[in-house]
Write a protein that holds these residues in place. Structure first.
Motif, PDB file in Angstrom:
ATOM      1  N   GLU A 162       0.833  -1.218   0.000  1.00  0.00           N
ATOM      2  CA  GLU A 162       0.000   0.000   0.000  1.00  0.00           C
ATOM      3  C   GLU A 162       0.859   1.256   0.000  1.00  0.00           C
ATOM      4  O   GLU A 162       0.484   2.283  -0.594  1.00  0.00           O
ATOM      5  N   LYS A 163       2.023   1.178   0.611  1.00  0.00           N
ATOM      6  CA  LYS A 163       2.946   2.349   0.611  1.00  0.00           C
ATOM      7  C   LYS A 163       3.342   2.666  -0.826  1.00  0.00           C
ATOM      8  O   LYS A 163       3.347   3.834  -1.241  1.00  0.00           O
ATOM      9  N   VAL A 164       3.671   1.621  -1.567  1.00  0.00           N
ATOM     10  CA  VAL A 164       4.088   1.813  -2.966  1.00  0.00           C
ATOM     11  C   VAL A 164       2.920   2.334  -3.791  1.00  0.00           C
ATOM     12  O   VAL A 164       3.053   3.241  -4.608  1.00  0.00           O
ATOM     13  N   ILE A 165       1.748   1.745  -3.545  1.00  0.00           N
ATOM     14  CA  ILE A 165       0.544   2.143  -4.293  1.00  0.00           C
ATOM     15  C   ILE A 165       0.251   3.624  -4.057  1.00  0.00           C
ATOM     16  O   ILE A 165      -0.043   4.378  -5.001  1.00  0.00           O
ATOM     17  N   THR A 166       0.367   4.035  -2.805  1.00  0.00           N
ATOM     18  CA  THR A 166       0.083   5.436  -2.462  1.00  0.00           C
ATOM     19  C   THR A 166       1.136   6.350  -3.080  1.00  0.00           C
ATOM     20  O   THR A 166       0.811   7.378  -3.662  1.00  0.00           O
ATOM     21  N   GLN A 167       2.410   5.947  -2.953  1.00  0.00           N
ATOM     22  CA  GLN A 167       3.500   6.791  -3.453  1.00  0.00           C
ATOM     23  C   GLN A 167       3.415   6.986  -4.962  1.00  0.00           C
ATOM     24  O   GLN A 167       3.629   8.077  -5.476  1.00  0.00           O
ATOM     25  N   LEU A 168       3.078   5.916  -5.670  1.00  0.00           N
ATOM     26  CA  LEU A 168       3.023   5.991  -7.132  1.00  0.00           C
ATOM     27  C   LEU A 168       1.638   6.403  -7.637  1.00  0.00           C
ATOM     28  O   LEU A 168       1.444   6.556  -8.842  1.00  0.00           O
ATOM     29  N   GLY A 190       8.831 -16.135  -2.852  1.00  0.00           N
ATOM     30  CA  GLY A 190       8.841 -15.294  -1.654  1.00  0.00           C
ATOM     31  C   GLY A 190       8.490 -13.846  -1.971  1.00  0.00           C
ATOM     32  O   GLY A 190       8.661 -13.380  -3.092  1.00  0.00           O
ATOM     33  N   PHE A 191       8.015 -13.140  -0.974  1.00  0.00           N
ATOM     34  CA  PHE A 191       7.598 -11.746  -1.141  1.00  0.00           C
ATOM     35  C   PHE A 191       8.810 -10.885  -1.490  1.00  0.00           C
ATOM     36  O   PHE A 191       9.822 -10.929  -0.807  1.00  0.00           O
ATOM     37  N   PRO A 192       8.715 -10.106  -2.582  1.00  0.00           N
ATOM     38  CA  PRO A 192       9.893  -9.361  -3.061  1.00  0.00           C
ATOM     39  C   PRO A 192      10.096  -8.028  -2.335  1.00  0.00           C
ATOM     40  O   PRO A 192      10.046  -6.949  -2.947  1.00  0.00           O
ATOM     41  N   GLU A 193      10.365  -8.112  -1.058  1.00  0.00           N
ATOM     42  CA  GLU A 193      10.506  -6.912  -0.219  1.00  0.00           C
ATOM     43  C   GLU A 193      11.595  -5.988  -0.768  1.00  0.00           C
ATOM     44  O   GLU A 193      11.384  -4.792  -0.962  1.00  0.00           O
ATOM     45  N   ALA A 194      12.755  -6.583  -1.052  1.00  0.00           N
ATOM     46  CA  ALA A 194      13.904  -5.776  -1.505  1.00  0.00           C
ATOM     47  C   ALA A 194      13.599  -5.086  -2.839  1.00  0.00           C
ATOM     48  O   ALA A 194      13.952  -3.930  -3.046  1.00  0.00           O
ATOM     49  N   GLU A 195      12.921  -5.823  -3.715  1.00  0.00           N
ATOM     50  CA  GLU A 195      12.683  -5.292  -5.069  1.00  0.00           C
ATOM     51  C   GLU A 195      11.726  -4.106  -5.068  1.00  0.00           C
ATOM     52  O   GLU A 195      11.831  -3.215  -5.910  1.00  0.00           O
ATOM     53  N   ILE A 196      10.783  -4.067  -4.136  1.00  0.00           N
ATOM     54  CA  ILE A 196       9.790  -2.983  -4.199  1.00  0.00           C
ATOM     55  C   ILE A 196      10.076  -1.838  -3.227  1.00  0.00           C
ATOM     56  O   ILE A 196       9.503  -0.760  -3.362  1.00  0.00           O
ATOM     57  N   SER A 197      10.990  -2.087  -2.279  1.00  0.00           N
ATOM     58  CA  SER A 197      11.182  -1.070  -1.216  1.00  0.00           C
ATOM     59  C   SER A 197      11.616   0.280  -1.790  1.00  0.00           C
ATOM     60  O   SER A 197      11.169   1.328  -1.334  1.00  0.00           O
ATOM     61  N   GLU A 198      12.500   0.265  -2.825  1.00  0.00           N
ATOM     62  CA  GLU A 198      12.970   1.545  -3.373  1.00  0.00           C
ATOM     63  C   GLU A 198      11.813   2.341  -3.977  1.00  0.00           C
ATOM     64  O   GLU A 198      11.822   3.575  -3.985  1.00  0.00           O
ATOM     65  N   PHE A 199      10.810   1.674  -4.466  1.00  0.00           N
ATOM     66  CA  PHE A 199       9.696   2.351  -5.130  1.00  0.00           C
ATOM     67  C   PHE A 199       8.775   3.043  -4.121  1.00  0.00           C
ATOM     68  O   PHE A 199       7.947   3.875  -4.506  1.00  0.00           O
ATOM     69  N   ALA A 200       8.918   2.696  -2.859  1.00  0.00           N
ATOM     70  CA  ALA A 200       8.127   3.365  -1.820  1.00  0.00           C
ATOM     71  C   ALA A 200       8.599   4.808  -1.617  1.00  0.00           C
ATOM     72  O   ALA A 200       7.908   5.604  -0.979  1.00  0.00           O
ATOM     73  N   PHE A 201       9.808   5.116  -2.174  1.00  0.00           N
ATOM     74  CA  PHE A 201      10.341   6.475  -2.022  1.00  0.00           C
ATOM     75  C   PHE A 201      10.405   7.219  -3.347  1.00  0.00           C
ATOM     76  O   PHE A 201      10.917   8.332  -3.427  1.00  0.00           O
ATOM     77  N   ALA A 202       9.885   6.577  -4.406  1.00  0.00           N
ATOM     78  CA  ALA A 202       9.913   7.235  -5.723  1.00  0.00           C
ATOM     79  C   ALA A 202       9.008   8.450  -5.692  1.00  0.00           C
ATOM     80  O   ALA A 202       8.032   8.503  -4.942  1.00  0.00           O
TER      81      ALA A 202
END
Lengths: 226, 338
Positions: A162-168, A190-202
């Protein structure tokens, strides 16, 4: 699982009974109501309608083939569960029509038609059928039988998503697509935590840039290297 | 039957508990044979196999777990032209047949899940007609695959069709026949001498893959034992690594697997090796989803093209690299097919 019984006696108009129980039968919107229910039909029909039925006094038969004598067409109820009854076919246009109607409201594997010859001890055999139906209704698919590896996101994973969804500022379609993509990733490895975390700050500027960032995110998720 | 068995396998019918037989199929020798073996099965007469096989609303997964048998007469399309998605091993004239539709095994990646509406097994009892159609092709010196949509060797005790094809090869030396299998039962072949134009294509996978995705199939060790028995008895054996799956740790898993296989099998005894990454027919998923199939193997974003669907170019190349590189250490280049 709910069990619906319909018992036909020689004088009963069972089609009216069916329509009475399921008044919405003309309305497909309610068709999903009984998808998980069990439908048991018990007929005390005359022996002449079941020419192939072996003449066993007191026997109950589970129907494995229903033929419409006027058209010659046949339907074959699914028999996926063990049972203590004999099996037989039946040639009867009304029962053929009833089966076709029942299929609109119940899954085929949950429709069971029985015949009790009219000259037997009805109460005893109906109670045998109901006893079997109770056991049948409690059956749950075992994980070892069925490969239903559906992953769901945990609350914390959903929060990250949801953080990524909101940010983008994803659209509803993109949101649905993104969550499905995350479930697929989780299933695969497995859940791709590392792959999506950077997009939470885009911080994309406009609609076009947001779209480009989302495409990049999807590309990254879809083709994770192992 | 008690309520305590509510989740037990005892509630589900046995495999082949019911046999649906077309009226036309009643008197064939194979029908008699099956009825003689499955004496306790309920027999139901039908007009056409599609009346049962194509019924709407079937529970595909439960059927696949404990299939019923449908005995039918194949009336048309006895032989098909080979698919471009399959390897023809250099043969110009490549065909396949379907004497049986559906497989007793239950592999999660199998294309049959998106091909048929039912998990029940259809056996075409007019095997002689199919053999006759195949024999007519002899002038073309064709390559015919006979066990694509099923596993004939796994059903040999019930049907005897592998034996029919072995005898066919003896009578038609110009035709090369491939029988693909995951079975490990050499007893099914023990009574036959190996014809030179009959190829046993045995599919091998790492045990990690077998345990997770190839349900009801024999373990790798048993399949390797079968290969060694077959080779010793003079059979031509092809090893098939198909499909190769893009799973976590694939490089280590497949590398170790190839080393383990060729530690136990003499590469010189093997006719050739074929491998292929997972590839599926177009629009497969819609049909598989309709059948209720859910597996993490299909959670990959496959893209359809004119040929079908497979992994991304990069992932497919990576997989190929691991497999081909591993095989080259044991087999000459000319004996590795993709």
């Amino acid at each position: 699982m709910n069990i619906s019984y319909l018992t036909e006696t020689e004088n009963a108009d069972f089609l009216s009974e069916f329509a009475l129980r399921y008044p919405s039968c003309a309305n497909n919107a309610d068709a999903s109501k009984n998808k998980n229910g069990l439908f048991i039909f018990i007929s005390h029909t005359q022996m002449s309608k079941t020419p192939r039925m072996p003449r066993q006094p007191g026997a109950v038969f589970l129907i494995n083939k229903i033929t419409n004598p006027s058209s010659g067409n046949s339907r074959y109820p699914e028999i996926l569960f063990r049972h203590p009854f004999n099996e037989s076919g039946i040639s009867d246009s009304e029962i053929f029509a009833l089966y076709a109607a029942a299929e609109r409201f119940f899954e085929r594997k949950n429709i069971h038609f029985f015949i009790c010859p009219a000259d037997t001890e009805n109460i005893k055999h109906v109670s045998e059928i109901k006893k079997w139906a109770q056991i049948r209704a409690q059956f749950e698919p075992d994980a070892s039988h069925f490969r239903q590896n559906a992953a769901e996101l945990t609350q914390s994973e959903r929060d990250t998503a949801e953080k990524v969804i909101t940010q983008l500022k994803l659209t509803q379609t993109q949101r649905h697509d993104f969550l499905r993509c995350l479930v697929n990733c989780k299933l695969r490895g497995g859940f791709p935590e590392a792959e999506i975390s950077e997009f939470a700050f885009a911080n994309p500027a406009g609609k076009k840039e947001r779209s480009a960032v989302y495409d990049k995110l999807k590309q990254k998720l879809n083709f994770i290297d192992y | 039957m008690t309520s305590s068995s509510k989740n037990s396998t005892s509630l589900i019918t046995k495999m082949y508990s019911h046999i649906y037989i077309e009226k036309e199929a009643e008197n064939y020798p194979v029908t008699m044979r099956i009825k003689g073996i499955l004496k306790c099965s309920e027999i139901i007469e039908i007009t056409h196999y599609k009346d049962v096989f194509n019924e709407r609303g079937q529970d595909f997964l439960m059927q696949k777990n404990r299939p019923k048998l449908i005995l039918a007469v194949k009336r048309e399309n006895l032989i098909y032209k080979g698919s471009p998605m399959c390897n023809s091993f250099g043969y110009e004239n490549f065909y396949y047949t379907s004497c049986v539709m559906n497989c007793p095994y239950n592999c999660e990646y199998c294309y049959l899940q998106g091909m048929y509406p039912s998990g029940n097994i259809v056996v075409f009892v007019n095997i002689d007609d199919i053999l006759e159609s195949a024999a007519k092709l002899s002038k073309q010196k064709p390559f015919i695959c006979v066990s694509y949509d099923t596993d004939l060797l796994a059903m040999e005790k019930l049907l005897g069709y592998a034996g029919e094809w072995i005898e066919f090869c003896r009578q038609n030396p110009e035709i090369t026949v491939e029988l693909r299998t995951k079975s490990a039962s050499f007893a099914n072949l023990a009574n036959y001498a190996a014809p030179a134009n009959f190829i046993l294509a045995i599919t091998l996978s790492p045990d990690e893959i077998i345990d997770l995705y190839e349900h009801k199939t024999p373990k790798l060790g048993r399949r390797i034992e079968f290969i060694n028995h077959a080779v010793k008895a003079g059979w031509k054996v092809r090893i098939c690594l198909d499909p190769v799956l893009y799973v976590r740790g694939y490089a280590q898993i497949y590398r170790k697997f190839i080393d383990d296989v060729f530690a136990k099998i003499n590469a010189r005894d093997i006719t050739d090796v074929s491998f292929g990454v997972l590839r599926l027919p177009k629009d497969f998923y819609k049909r598989a989803a309709k059948n209720g199939v859910k597996t993490e193997l299909f959670a990959y974003p496959f893209a359809d093209d004119s040929q079908g669907a497979t992994y991304s170019k990069q992932h497919a190349e990576n997989l190929r690299g691991v497999i081909y590189g591993g095989l080259l250490e044991y087999m000459p280049k000319g004996k590795i097919f993709e």
